[in-house]
Design a protein around this motif. Sequence first.
Motif, mmCIF file in Angstrom:
data_model
loop_
_atom_site.group_PDB
_atom_site.id
_atom_site.type_symbol
_atom_site.label_atom_id
_atom_site.label_comp_id
_atom_site.label_asym_id
_atom_site.label_seq_id
_atom_site.Cartn_x
_atom_site.Cartn_y
_atom_site.Cartn_z
ATOM 1 N N SER G 62 -8.570 7.477 -42.887
ATOM 2 C CA SER G 62 -9.700 7.388 -43.802
ATOM 3 C C SER G 62 -9.365 8.075 -45.105
ATOM 4 C CB SER G 62 -10.947 7.999 -43.185
ATOM 5 O OG SER G 62 -10.901 9.386 -43.306
ATOM 6 N N GLU G 63 -10.084 7.680 -46.083
ATOM 7 C CA GLU G 63 -9.824 8.190 -47.422
ATOM 8 C C GLU G 63 -11.178 8.481 -48.054
ATOM 9 O OE1 GLU G 63 -6.913 8.792 -48.956
ATOM 10 O OE2 GLU G 63 -8.198 9.612 -50.511
ATOM 11 N N GLN G 64 -11.292 9.673 -48.643
ATOM 12 C CA GLN G 64 -12.613 10.033 -49.154
ATOM 13 C C GLN G 64 -12.658 9.971 -50.665
ATOM 14 O OE1 GLN G 64 -11.411 13.534 -47.282
ATOM 15 N NE2 GLN G 64 -13.479 13.850 -46.525
ATOM 16 N N THR G 65 -13.801 9.653 -51.166
ATOM 17 C CA THR G 65 -14.060 9.795 -52.583
ATOM 18 C C THR G 65 -15.287 10.664 -52.719
ATOM 19 O OG1 THR G 65 -13.380 7.527 -52.763
ATOM 20 C CG2 THR G 65 -14.290 8.532 -54.725
ATOM 21 N N VAL G 66 -15.173 11.722 -53.473
ATOM 22 C CA VAL G 66 -16.345 12.558 -53.691
ATOM 23 C C VAL G 66 -16.625 12.599 -55.184
ATOM 24 C CG1 VAL G 66 -15.950 13.937 -51.648
ATOM 25 C CG2 VAL G 66 -15.003 14.671 -53.811
ATOM 26 N N GLY G 67 -17.608 13.369 -55.535
ATOM 27 C CA GLY G 67 -17.913 13.512 -56.960
ATOM 28 C C GLY G 67 -19.002 12.579 -57.417
ATOM 29 N N CYS G 381 -18.739 23.700 -48.729
ATOM 30 C CA CYS G 381 -18.675 22.280 -48.370
ATOM 31 C C CYS G 381 -17.499 21.603 -49.037
ATOM 32 C CB CYS G 381 -19.942 21.563 -48.811
ATOM 33 S SG CYS G 381 -21.347 21.971 -47.830
ATOM 34 N N PHE G 382 -17.311 21.924 -50.291
ATOM 35 C CA PHE G 382 -16.227 21.277 -51.021
ATOM 36 C C PHE G 382 -14.894 21.590 -50.368
ATOM 37 C CE2 PHE G 382 -12.961 21.521 -54.348
ATOM 38 C CZ PHE G 382 -12.989 20.218 -54.775
ATOM 39 N N VAL G 409 -22.429 18.627 -44.515
ATOM 40 C CA VAL G 409 -21.919 18.589 -45.881
ATOM 41 C C VAL G 409 -23.086 18.295 -46.816
ATOM 42 C CG1 VAL G 409 -20.266 17.536 -47.404
ATOM 43 C CG2 VAL G 409 -19.774 17.716 -45.000
ATOM 44 N N ILE G 410 -23.369 19.248 -47.665
ATOM 45 C CA ILE G 410 -24.469 19.084 -48.607
ATOM 46 C C ILE G 410 -23.879 18.587 -49.919
ATOM 47 C CG2 ILE G 410 -26.348 20.231 -49.771
ATOM 48 C CD1 ILE G 410 -26.757 20.399 -46.867
ATOM 49 N N ALA G 411 -24.359 17.449 -50.367
ATOM 50 C CA ALA G 411 -23.722 16.828 -51.523
ATOM 51 C C ALA G 411 -23.778 17.725 -52.751
ATOM 52 C CB ALA G 411 -24.389 15.500 -51.817
ATOM 53 N N GLY G 412 -24.887 18.435 -52.914
ATOM 54 C CA GLY G 412 -25.008 19.277 -54.100
ATOM 55 C C GLY G 412 -23.934 20.341 -54.136
ATOM 56 N N GLU G 413 -23.630 20.866 -52.965
ATOM 57 C CA GLU G 413 -22.627 21.913 -52.904
ATOM 58 C C GLU G 413 -21.230 21.317 -52.983
ATOM 59 O OE1 GLU G 413 -23.293 25.537 -50.328
ATOM 60 O OE2 GLU G 413 -21.800 24.424 -49.222
ATOM 61 N N LEU G 414 -21.105 20.143 -52.418
ATOM 62 C CA LEU G 414 -19.795 19.492 -52.384
ATOM 63 C C LEU G 414 -19.292 19.170 -53.790
ATOM 64 C CD1 LEU G 414 -17.728 17.902 -50.468
ATOM 65 C CD2 LEU G 414 -19.043 15.943 -51.113
ATOM 66 N N ASP G 415 -20.162 18.584 -54.567
ATOM 67 C CA ASP G 415 -19.699 18.036 -55.825
ATOM 68 C C ASP G 415 -19.833 18.983 -56.991
ATOM 69 O OD1 ASP G 415 -18.964 15.771 -54.653
ATOM 70 O OD2 ASP G 415 -20.754 14.657 -55.118
ATOM 71 N N GLY G 416 -20.532 20.053 -56.784
ATOM 72 C CA GLY G 416 -20.591 21.089 -57.802
ATOM 73 C C GLY G 416 -21.273 20.702 -59.072
#
Lengths: 186, 180, 170, 170, 109, 345, 416
Positions: G62-67, G381-382, G409-416
């Motif tokens: 798998s390959e992730q894309t965040v942000g 999370c990030f 995983v909380i998106a707000g914390e993940l993506d900063g």
Amino acid sequence: MGKIEDLQVINGEGYQLTRLEKVLGTARANSVWPLPFATSCCGIEYMATMGSNYDLARFGMERMSFSPRQADLLIVAGTISKKLGPVLKQVYEQMAEPKWVLSVGACACSGGIFDTYSVLQGIDRIIPVDVYVPGCPPRPEQIIDGIIRIHELVKNEPLRRRYSDEYKHLLKDYNIETNDPEQSDK
Amino acid sequence: MQSLSNKRKVVSDKPMTFMEKLYLPAIIGGMWITFKHLFRKNNTIKYPEEQRVFAPVYRGMHVLKRDEEGRENCTACGLCAVACPAEAITMVAGERKKGEEHLYREEKYAETYEINMLRCIFCGLCEEACPKEAVFLTDRIVPTEFERGTFIYGKDKLVEPVDSRIDITKRQHTGKRTEK
Amino acid sequence: MTQNSLTNESVFERIKAQFGEGILAMEEPYGMLTLEVKPETVHDLVKWLKEDDKFQVSFLTLLGGIHYPENTGKELGVNYHLHSLVHNFRIRLRAYFPIENPEIDSITDIHTCANWMERETYDFYGIQFKGHPNLVRILNEDTMDYFPMRKEYHLEDATREDKDDRFFGR
Amino acid sequence: MNTIQLIVYLLGGLTVGSALMVILSKHPVRSVLYLVLTFFLISANYIMMNAQFVAVVNIIVYAGAIMVLFLFVLMLLNLSKENEPRSSLLVKLAASLAGGSLLVVLVAAVKDSLVLPVTGVVQNDGGLVENLGQLLFTKYVLPFEVSSILFISAMVGAILLAKREKQIID
Amino acid sequence: MILATVFESGISIQYYIVLATVLFAIGAIGVLTRRNSIILLMCIELMLNAANLLLVAFSTYFGKADGQIFVFFIMVVAAAEATVGLSILVMAYRNSRSIDVGIFNKLKG
Amino acid sequence: MLLEKLILVVIIFGLSLVIAMYSTYFERKVAAWFQDRIGPDRAGPFGLLQPLADGVKMFLKEDFIPKHADKWLFIMGPGISMFTALITSTIIPWGPDLYMFGTNVVLQVADFNVGILFILGVLSVGVYGIMIGAWASNNKFSLFGAIRASSQMISYELAMGVSVITIVMMTGSLSLRDITESQHGFWNDGWFTWNVFSQPVCFLVFFICSLAELNRAPFDLSECESELIGGYHTEYGSMKLGFYLFAEYVSMFISSAIISILFFGGYSFPGMDSFSGNTLAILGVVALFAKIFFFIFVIMWIRWTLPRFRFDQLMHLGWKSLIPIALINLLVTGLVIAFKNGWFN
Amino acid sequence: MNWTEEDEKAPLFKQNESARTELSKETIDGEIATLNLGPTHPATHGIFQNILQVDGEKILSSEQTVGYIHRAFEKIAERRPYNQITPLTDRLNYCSSPINNMGWHMTVEKLIGADISKRVDYMRVIIMELARIADHLVCNSVIGVDTGALTGFTYVFQEREKIYELYEEVCGARLTTNVGRIGGFERDFSPEFHKKLKNFLQTFPKVFNEFDSLLARNRIFMDRTRNAGPISGERALEYGFTGPNLRAAGIDYDVRHMNPYSSYQDFDFIIPVGVNGDTYDRFMVRQEEIRQSLKIIEQAYNNLPEGDYHADIPEFYLPPKDMVYNNMEALIYHFKIVMGETPVPVGEVYHSVEGGNGEVGFHLISDGGRSPYRLQFRRPCFIYYQAYPEMITGQTISDAVLTLSSLNVIAGELDG
């Protein structure tokens, strides 16, 4: 958007038809299935709204449809970054008519405190929004308020509004293709 | 790796017992729990008809207060605008003219005072920043609207009407908060 | 609670003995050992710290960039926060390099979690980590053509029109 | 021509038509669906011949199990129109000719060889379950058991075949 | 509720013979023309069904259940054939990425 | 005769649809009660018009066929589902005979002598609706849903079939009417007449299998929204989706009826011998419907309580637990019957 | 969202082309499908995209894309005065915003060397532990929802609503609390708060046990979660795991215990750990942590010292309103604080707290200006989300969904 009254005048029909439309509109308003596009904090408040204490189900709205084909109401709750913008637009395009958009929270409405290079300053730059709900995040009461507003809109919307030129023009402003039934065969 | 503290306790190593392996006891137990809820009173607040009482310090829609004599407290010092992290407050200061003493408490006042409610994050920093006890957040909620433009709240919506005052005495940010 | 058996002085002495030239400066702001290190030394130092039996500084807490436009020749920097869980000892490393050639060795081969942190730092500051397996932007769009966290770039979105800057004292 | 005759001829025509569609359809999935339809029509024929049990079993076994298996495999392999193998026109022509002549020969042979007694009213309850069960477990008990062995061996074989082995792929 | 058999209403056994033969021939033509091996298997099923049809017809015609018993055996064979055939196909598809019958010429030594 | 049957068919289909409609409402309400909520209460009194509102909404929704979908199959999918869901109701004996307008009205459309087999046959065909629809949508999540659904249905059909055979052995008939009649009343010869008391294991297996065949929780893997969005109906909207959802509730109604008939005596109820004629018929119908509604409630209750299985665990349960249990049960039942008939003497 | 073939050609997908090339070429063929989990898949509660290579149900890679909701916190923090950063921290891990708030306040207090009273410490502990309960409740109930058991979710959300009410009494908001100020709290606990807290402490354990017995020992749930997304302790450390996810892997690292802040050393609590680091362990660890948090709250509440609810630092803590009005000195302080003119020492400080998802760190570099020169958040999370592909490889799609929700995983914390 929001000039529903005007449109009603334009599409003025006979009394009987209007009455039928009222009934159908009321029925439609009681069965608005939401597609929660919840990205951040407002999503948690949306969950609270779904929960027992506020119970969105009372409005016939507990069936969340994560598939855009089945949804009537796109609830955009949370920050939409510029990276996510195209995704949101695509989801909107995939929804079947009639569709409404509820923009929940400061971030979705205007970017909120995130006046930054990466955040979209309001989703109404890419898709038409019907009702804005302020707050960061809004209380469930406010979200329900917004949903009641949407219901008002649904109730009073003429059935033919979606085929009107005004509506097509509106979508054209946003560069959104109207998915006419004839086109979808191809 | 050794224990970093001496307080660790393994919580998830209990093996499945034979009864648990049979599925049914746990299923029936679970169903019994949900069944009991069938007869429990629901906790739902039927919102538009019933309203929950907010905490007195709730940070909702703003109000621009008047003093006891009905004069506007705001003196357009701009501290609230500076304190606003969302940069949602805009104001234009005006000089009080003669004959307007019954309207404005100080010599300067806000000619226009606008809060962009869509930007506002209701953090309450403006309320704290105000040295004149003019701007307060209240336990009312901002109504939703169809149009984006209607969310720029001017003085017409923010200043409290003379005849129906908004009670903010329970907020601890008011001047009543004397101590020591 | 594990006793904090390491002191800043003892650690610094051993590091100094080992890496001598590589250590440029030592500080102790708020009690945390902070070393300014030559960019070339960072990789070896982190590796040594991790593998050393006495220290076991095996946990990378934080990695991030910093930008000082005024420090000519040392504009960009990278901060490393390392943590020895066994001794409960934290150490901060820092390396500076010029903005024209922001290059430093990647530590992804030592700490797996450095992968994304380095990508983020690259994304924000444009710092090139040599030996990183996949140094592409992570949070921002691939099409972005600048490094937003550098001090010269604006924070704000240029398209916002509902704000009048005169009133914010900024 | 009475109603029953009409129904029977209609059924026959439909059966042949949908069977033709099986081999004429371009898309394999449609072929499968037409074949399912054919089986339904054949079952209807069975019902007309007062063989309800066979009819229902036909549906369960063919339509409900075998064809689902076919559909399943088609979906798994995700075949689309593009990778559907085509044979050349010449081959098609030749095959149709051969098949056609087979048909003619068969029909001619079977028709000519038939000298059947004209049957009167046959007391027929052969479609009922009891009769079939009696026969199956007395007269035909050996073939029955043999067929079960065949079935098991087919199952084992299928599992062995479909089971993935690393070296075969590599 | 038992329906009267068709033979009592004047349908001759020849009708079913022809019908079954036609179905069989269609299956045969399918086997010859199509190159998709899954469709080949399906055509074989069709041919087996044609045989079934004839068996049931005769069984009813003579008022003996034996024919229907044979139908069951044919079904068993058909099911076995389908499972084994399909698994061979899946196997072949894995190796050659194709379901063309032509791939089986690799079986030649 | 034909007219009578036609009327009965119309009534039964209409009834199935109405019950299915109100099952959706009931399901929402039941969920709400279990979760300390109120549930739909704004459409009409107590929200009773909610299903109508949903129906109107779906009718008025844009009928959308995705660009890459196979158009005809896409339309056929929901149709097949609906058809197979409804068709089973024809062979269900709804109650004892009714005397009306001077004739004897049989409350069953067709007493098919291989009734149970017919049900199994229709069930096995039902999977086509899901498979065709999902395949035609040309969507990977749908395809996953379809693959899950078909393998699940085929696997659970086996255990279901074996458990049905047990009942058939007990009764000696494949006709649903005969099976109901054999459980006449409630108490006879010092033992309960209903099959559930003599075959509890069989009932359990059958019940679990019918949950799986219905695609209901905890076996709703083909549409579980947390993994596959909507599963096989991801690409469906408007009335076509409505058909799928409706079909689910119709099947729920029908399976509850079949469970009641096979194991709970159908329209028989304790003390039914003291009634006769039309009173008996009406009471019988009422008894059957009471049982049906109870099972609909139980199915919903299970859905709102239990977590769902993972796909491989589902298969394990089917193949490694239910089928062996059903087979052993069959064997034991056979031995007991043989013993009773004195074949060992 | 559903990605059809058409969508794959859309430009949006092209963006991630660079990331996709990482996948080995050999794996892509007919039988192996590419599945797009996200960005708006219901399982990706926030917004992140996982491009899965699946063989049947099994995940090969798998390959992730965040942000997708990158909001540039660190950049904003460089432009805002210290007291305006508190609302920002709310939106990092929005499930437990008070912890972030407090962490930020403590960081600044460490920088300016403020002396915080025990009462403030204890009040903070109460609020933070409430936040931890709220955070873990969201995570665990969502695991329930993802396994299909919706009802438990509604039970605990009623209790979460009570926590919201408590927050509301303290600070006036439900989720993004912006609670506390540098030096303490903006107001004392109100009598209503005391009442509601007592009520909560009484009713919560019962409901919580109900939730626990719905899931924890149910075999369906156990089968689902056991061995779903496991990670060993060593790998977890390598990937920078902290918090419940690390503890589920068997390593009892807890900032509250290792580097006690806000008087955590006064409280008696155990550190629950798991064995395999799988979803069940994470679930159970969080369940036990909720119980421990309750214990801590009870201890803190019962021993709540008397005293002032804020430290005596007039340069940073706003004076009361009536003093501003009557006292020149207070007025000057007031203006200075609001304008952000109070001098801050030049320095560099790192402070971390145990957030809902692990060690939330604040690396603050001050040049004495009105806003931080650089403020870097350690967003747990990030850091640990990059382990996700390793955790789900070889598992099924269902496991992947569960692993995602159990990692919280909380998106707000993940993506900063």
